[in-house]
Design a protein around this motif. Structure first.
Motif, PDB file in Angstrom:
ATOM      1  N   UNK A  60      12.721  47.422   8.366  1.00  0.00           N
ATOM      2  CA  UNK A  60      11.746  46.357   8.635  1.00  0.00           C
ATOM      3  C   UNK A  60      11.593  45.402   7.457  1.00  0.00           C
ATOM      4  N   UNK A  61      11.475  45.920   6.249  1.00  0.00           N
ATOM      5  CA  UNK A  61      11.292  45.057   5.075  1.00  0.00           C
ATOM      6  C   UNK A  61      12.451  44.076   4.932  1.00  0.00           C
ATOM      7  N   UNK A  62      13.679  44.566   5.047  1.00  0.00           N
ATOM      8  CA  UNK A  62      14.843  43.701   4.897  1.00  0.00           C
ATOM      9  C   UNK A  62      14.954  42.722   6.074  1.00  0.00           C
ATOM     10  N   UNK A  63      14.566  43.181   7.286  1.00  0.00           N
ATOM     11  CA  UNK A  63      14.578  42.279   8.440  1.00  0.00           C
ATOM     12  C   UNK A  63      13.620  41.118   8.184  1.00  0.00           C
ATOM     13  N   UNK A  64      12.419  41.450   7.729  1.00  0.00           N
ATOM     14  CA  UNK A  64      11.430  40.404   7.434  1.00  0.00           C
ATOM     15  C   UNK A  64      11.926  39.467   6.339  1.00  0.00           C
ATOM     16  N   UNK A  65      12.523  40.014   5.297  1.00  0.00           N
ATOM     17  CA  UNK A  65      13.062  39.180   4.216  1.00  0.00           C
ATOM     18  C   UNK A  65      14.159  38.258   4.747  1.00  0.00           C
ATOM     19  N   UNK A  66      15.025  38.793   5.607  1.00  0.00           N
ATOM     20  CA  UNK A  66      16.094  37.972   6.177  1.00  0.00           C
ATOM     21  C   UNK A  66      15.527  36.829   7.016  1.00  0.00           C
ATOM     22  N   UNK A  67      14.510  37.123   7.834  1.00  0.00           N
ATOM     23  CA  UNK A  67      13.937  36.065   8.659  1.00  0.00           C
ATOM     24  C   UNK A  67      13.224  35.024   7.790  1.00  0.00           C
ATOM     25  N   UNK A  68      12.560  35.476   6.734  1.00  0.00           N
ATOM     26  CA  UNK A  68      11.949  34.529   5.795  1.00  0.00           C
ATOM     27  C   UNK A  68      12.998  33.624   5.167  1.00  0.00           C
ATOM     28  N   UNK A  69      14.143  34.194   4.808  1.00  0.00           N
ATOM     29  CA  UNK A  69      15.227  33.406   4.210  1.00  0.00           C
ATOM     30  C   UNK A  69      15.770  32.390   5.210  1.00  0.00           C
ATOM     31  N   UNK A  70      15.908  32.810   6.471  1.00  0.00           N
ATOM     32  CA  UNK A  70      16.379  31.891   7.521  1.00  0.00           C
ATOM     33  C   UNK A  70      15.410  30.713   7.646  1.00  0.00           C
ATOM     34  N   UNK A  71      14.102  31.012   7.666  1.00  0.00           N
ATOM     35  CA  UNK A  71      13.106  29.946   7.770  1.00  0.00           C
ATOM     36  C   UNK A  71      13.183  28.981   6.597  1.00  0.00           C
ATOM     37  N   UNK A  72      13.345  29.519   5.395  1.00  0.00           N
ATOM     38  CA  UNK A  72      13.447  28.664   4.204  1.00  0.00           C
ATOM     39  C   UNK A  72      14.716  27.810   4.265  1.00  0.00           C
ATOM     40  N   UNK A  73      15.825  28.418   4.701  1.00  0.00           N
ATOM     41  CA  UNK A  73      17.079  27.679   4.796  1.00  0.00           C
ATOM     42  C   UNK A  73      16.974  26.563   5.836  1.00  0.00           C
ATOM     43  N   UNK A  74      16.353  26.862   6.988  1.00  0.00           N
ATOM     44  CA  UNK A  74      16.210  25.839   8.021  1.00  0.00           C
ATOM     45  C   UNK A  74      15.308  24.713   7.533  1.00  0.00           C
ATOM     46  N   UNK A  75      14.238  25.030   6.828  1.00  0.00           N
ATOM     47  CA  UNK A  75      13.379  23.975   6.265  1.00  0.00           C
ATOM     48  C   UNK A  75      14.173  23.119   5.288  1.00  0.00           C
ATOM     49  N   UNK A  76      14.970  23.754   4.428  1.00  0.00           N
ATOM     50  CA  UNK A  76      15.828  22.983   3.524  1.00  0.00           C
ATOM     51  C   UNK A  76      16.729  22.042   4.323  1.00  0.00           C
ATOM     52  N   UNK A  77      17.355  22.569   5.370  1.00  0.00           N
ATOM     53  CA  UNK A  77      18.260  21.766   6.197  1.00  0.00           C
ATOM     54  C   UNK A  77      17.517  20.583   6.802  1.00  0.00           C
ATOM     55  N   UNK A  78      16.314  20.841   7.335  1.00  0.00           N
ATOM     56  CA  UNK A  78      15.536  19.765   7.956  1.00  0.00           C
ATOM     57  C   UNK A  78      15.166  18.683   6.933  1.00  0.00           C
ATOM     58  N   UNK A  79      14.768  19.086   5.745  1.00  0.00           N
ATOM     59  CA  UNK A  79      14.385  18.107   4.720  1.00  0.00           C
ATOM     60  C   UNK A  79      15.591  17.297   4.260  1.00  0.00           C
ATOM     61  N   UNK A  80      16.713  17.968   4.054  1.00  0.00           N
ATOM     62  CA  UNK A  80      17.927  17.268   3.642  1.00  0.00           C
ATOM     63  C   UNK A  80      18.405  16.300   4.730  1.00  0.00           C
ATOM     64  N   UNK A  81      18.328  16.747   5.987  1.00  0.00           N
ATOM     65  CA  UNK A  81      18.721  15.876   7.103  1.00  0.00           C
ATOM     66  C   UNK A  81      17.802  14.665   7.176  1.00  0.00           C
ATOM     67  N   UNK A  82      16.499  14.893   6.978  1.00  0.00           N
ATOM     68  CA  UNK A  82      15.522  13.802   7.041  1.00  0.00           C
ATOM     69  C   UNK A  82      15.861  12.704   6.039  1.00  0.00           C
ATOM     70  N   UNK A  83      16.307  13.101   4.862  1.00  0.00           N
ATOM     71  CA  UNK A  83      16.689  12.108   3.846  1.00  0.00           C
ATOM     72  C   UNK A  83      17.825  11.211   4.330  1.00  0.00           C
ATOM     73  N   UNK A  84      18.606  11.688   5.283  1.00  0.00           N
ATOM     74  CA  UNK A  84      19.727  10.906   5.832  1.00  0.00           C
ATOM     75  C   UNK A  84      19.394  10.310   7.202  1.00  0.00           C
TER      76      UNK A  84
END
Length: 180
Positions: free
Chosen positions: A97-121
């Protein structure tokens, strides 16, 4: 306000109103090169991506709508045909469970990064987590393996109109100080 704070506040989910401009594989790869610098525990990098470009989208949409009941297919065909491209984000699941939660948190952070970078373009993104992401037929269509889950479909497209900002709850209403 710093540039990053401004970008965070100005970014919007672009759900419709896409213009006729191709989202290239090169653009998506370039955005992902930076987006994957998101924090992720143990550098597990719990993601992989399936890109559906414009020249494959019609066939993909036809294959995808076959996973829906017949009475929903026209609606879903229209829905999935709107974005210029789709990026499917697949997450490595962990039975712990701990690693699953960490993985999902990382996915959310990565997607936010992607959205912000895309927004700049001026590339619009919306993260979709509709019920089809859990459908075994969709997993089979996309080659999602045992031990993986679809974290979402990112609908991608350039746009002309920026949706208005939606009100946020004042932070003071969500903030407390321990012991007070």
């Amino acid at each position: 306000m710093t540039n990053i704070a401004k970008t965070i506040r100005e970014r919007r989910s672009i759900k419709a109103g896409y213009i006729d401009k191709e989202v290239t594989q090169e653009t998506v790869l370039s955005l992902l090169e930076d987006a994957v610098w998101a924090p992720n525990h143990g550098l597990r990098e719990p993601w992989r991506f399936i890109f559906v470009p414009a020249d494959e989208k019609e066939g993909f949409v036809e294959d995808l709508v076959k996973t829906f009941p017949p009475d929903m297919r026209d609606n879903r065909r229209n829905y999935f045909s709107q974005p210029a491209a789709i990026l499917v984000v697949v997450m490595t699941e962990d039975p712990r469970q701990k690693q699953w939660d960490e993985n999902f948190g990382a996915i959310g952070a990565m997607i936010q990064n992607f959205q912000l970078l895309a927004w700049e373009q001026q590339l619009g993104v919306v993260w979709k987590t509709n019920p089809h992401i859990y459908d075994p037929k969709v997993h089979e269509l996309l080659g999602v393996e045992k031990g993986e889950k679809i974290a979402g479909f990112l609908h991608l497209g350039y746009f002309d109109e920026v949706p208005p900002a939606k009100k946020r709850t004042p932070i003071e209403d969500k903030f407390s100080v321990y012991g007070k």
